[in-house]
Write an enzyme that holds these catalytic residues in place. Sequence first.
Site, mmCIF file in Angstrom:
data_model
loop_
_atom_site.group_PDB
_atom_site.id
_atom_site.type_symbol
_atom_site.label_atom_id
_atom_site.label_comp_id
_atom_site.label_asym_id
_atom_site.label_seq_id
_atom_site.Cartn_x
_atom_site.Cartn_y
_atom_site.Cartn_z
ATOM 1 N N PRO A 294 0.683 16.808 -5.358
ATOM 2 C CA PRO A 294 1.648 17.735 -4.787
ATOM 3 C C PRO A 294 1.874 17.453 -3.303
ATOM 4 O O PRO A 294 0.928 17.326 -2.533
ATOM 5 C CB PRO A 294 0.994 19.095 -4.996
ATOM 6 C CG PRO A 294 -0.459 18.808 -5.111
ATOM 7 C CD PRO A 294 -0.577 17.472 -5.741
ATOM 8 N N CYS A 295 3.137 17.363 -2.896
ATOM 9 C CA CYS A 295 3.496 17.054 -1.518
ATOM 10 C C CYS A 295 4.842 17.692 -1.204
ATOM 11 O O CYS A 295 5.507 18.211 -2.093
ATOM 12 C CB CYS A 295 3.599 15.542 -1.301
ATOM 13 S SG CYS A 295 2.117 14.604 -1.783
#
Length: 506
Positions: A2-3
């Site tokens: 996740p980013c």
Amino acid sequence: MPCTTILIGKGASYDGSTIVARNEDSPNGMFQPKRLCVVAPEEQPRVYTATTSKLTIELPDNPMRYTAVPDAVSGHGPWAEAGVNALNVAMSATETITSNPRVLGADPLVEYRPARGVEGEPGYVPEQPGGIGEEDMVTLVLPYITSARDGVRRLGALLERYGTYEMNGIAFSDVDEIWWLETIGGHHWIAKRVPDNAYVTMPNQLGIDQFDLADAEGAQVDHMASTDLSAWMREHHLDLSLSCDGAAPGVFNPREAFGSHSDSDHVYNTPRAWYMQRCLNPHDEWDGPAARYTPESDDIPWARVPERKLTIEDVKDVLSSHYQGTPFDPYGTLGTQQSRSRYRTIGINRNGQLAVLQLRPYAPEAWRAVQWVAFGSNPFNALVPFYTSVDALPEYLGNTTSRVTSESFYWANRLIAALADARFHENSAAIEGYRQEMAALGHAMLHRTDAAAAKIAVDEVPALLERANDDLASELKRATEELLGKVLYTTSCAMRNAFSMSDNER
């Protein structure tokens, strides 16, 4: 992984720079220590084997020096994440994105499969390597590319040959252009040039919403794609445009064709795009019954023109945000307890590092590129710049190990965040002061060093840049330790086992 990514074209930035920025966030329940380093040509492998997929690839013999933000604990691959090479070409990899069953059925991901059975016995099936992924991409691409377009072409060729085991978005930039590449299934990909006057927001979801296949298959002015994309789309009925009549598609919406619009997207992804654009185009209608877009809208634009030119501080603010001023802020007082935990924030406990890659057109090539760095949870840290045209970066940012110590910038920030979160409002003024102080010192360092570099011989510039980086790191260490002391004191005073009556004797 996740980013959150933001890309800013040179006509939309405050100083004409191209700016690529991304939070690298660990998966839930994981906190992967990070460090900042320079990878010298002699340190670059000539034969690379991926830890995750077991794929082995021979690499060219002429790598360039490049910066990277790899995992600090060895054993599961480099995860180099973001950097700038010796030709001032930048790369950020990757933004994990989404897809749908139609795409994954038409071009399955190339996943590692371990051997089954015993070699030499009936029924034995040998190990099958997977494709390339986030772990590998910067190492395989950045040391060899001469422009942002060249980065798209090299990574595209690797994807078509070896495939990938995950869906990802990758940014490339040089002083003139930013390109954004999205993988489509196992071997296909598209790439689009970020408009010079626009910014792009990317929150773990396939994002490109307009694509010109004719340009990708022709002049490639603003679009590129895998060589057989049109034929593959027709064969598998992937174009969802109502105007599609069986002929070669023209301009179409890849987000509709290749992406997802799931319930989890509306909790995890779309709210982040909504909030970033709410900050950068604040006079649009974002709230109430007249709102054009809500946190759960599937059609929030991929790229848009901001209301004013955007700064490094704007990047830090949106990538640190926790939905301030809305009912969705976990530290806020608006809304309800339920609304304040409804959506995944941008500045989250699992932020590992923030890299902002700035390529400045007014600076000579010898000191053009700057990599701004923050470690740990972004609502509690500071973003600081370092020149990349150097052979080494400050030890304070590169000495991270698995050992928790305030002598490491990464671990100091993790300690500050964990302590400050417990008493968020009482600690917020000290954290804001720290952030402002370090940003001002960073800008001043760049102005001062740029001016000094212009007065000396080119071969003396790298040493000047290293000294400037080291001096700023010394100031950063001082300020970070001071903040840690303030936060520790404030949170200690609020411990539940406190008692107001003091002992008279020690």
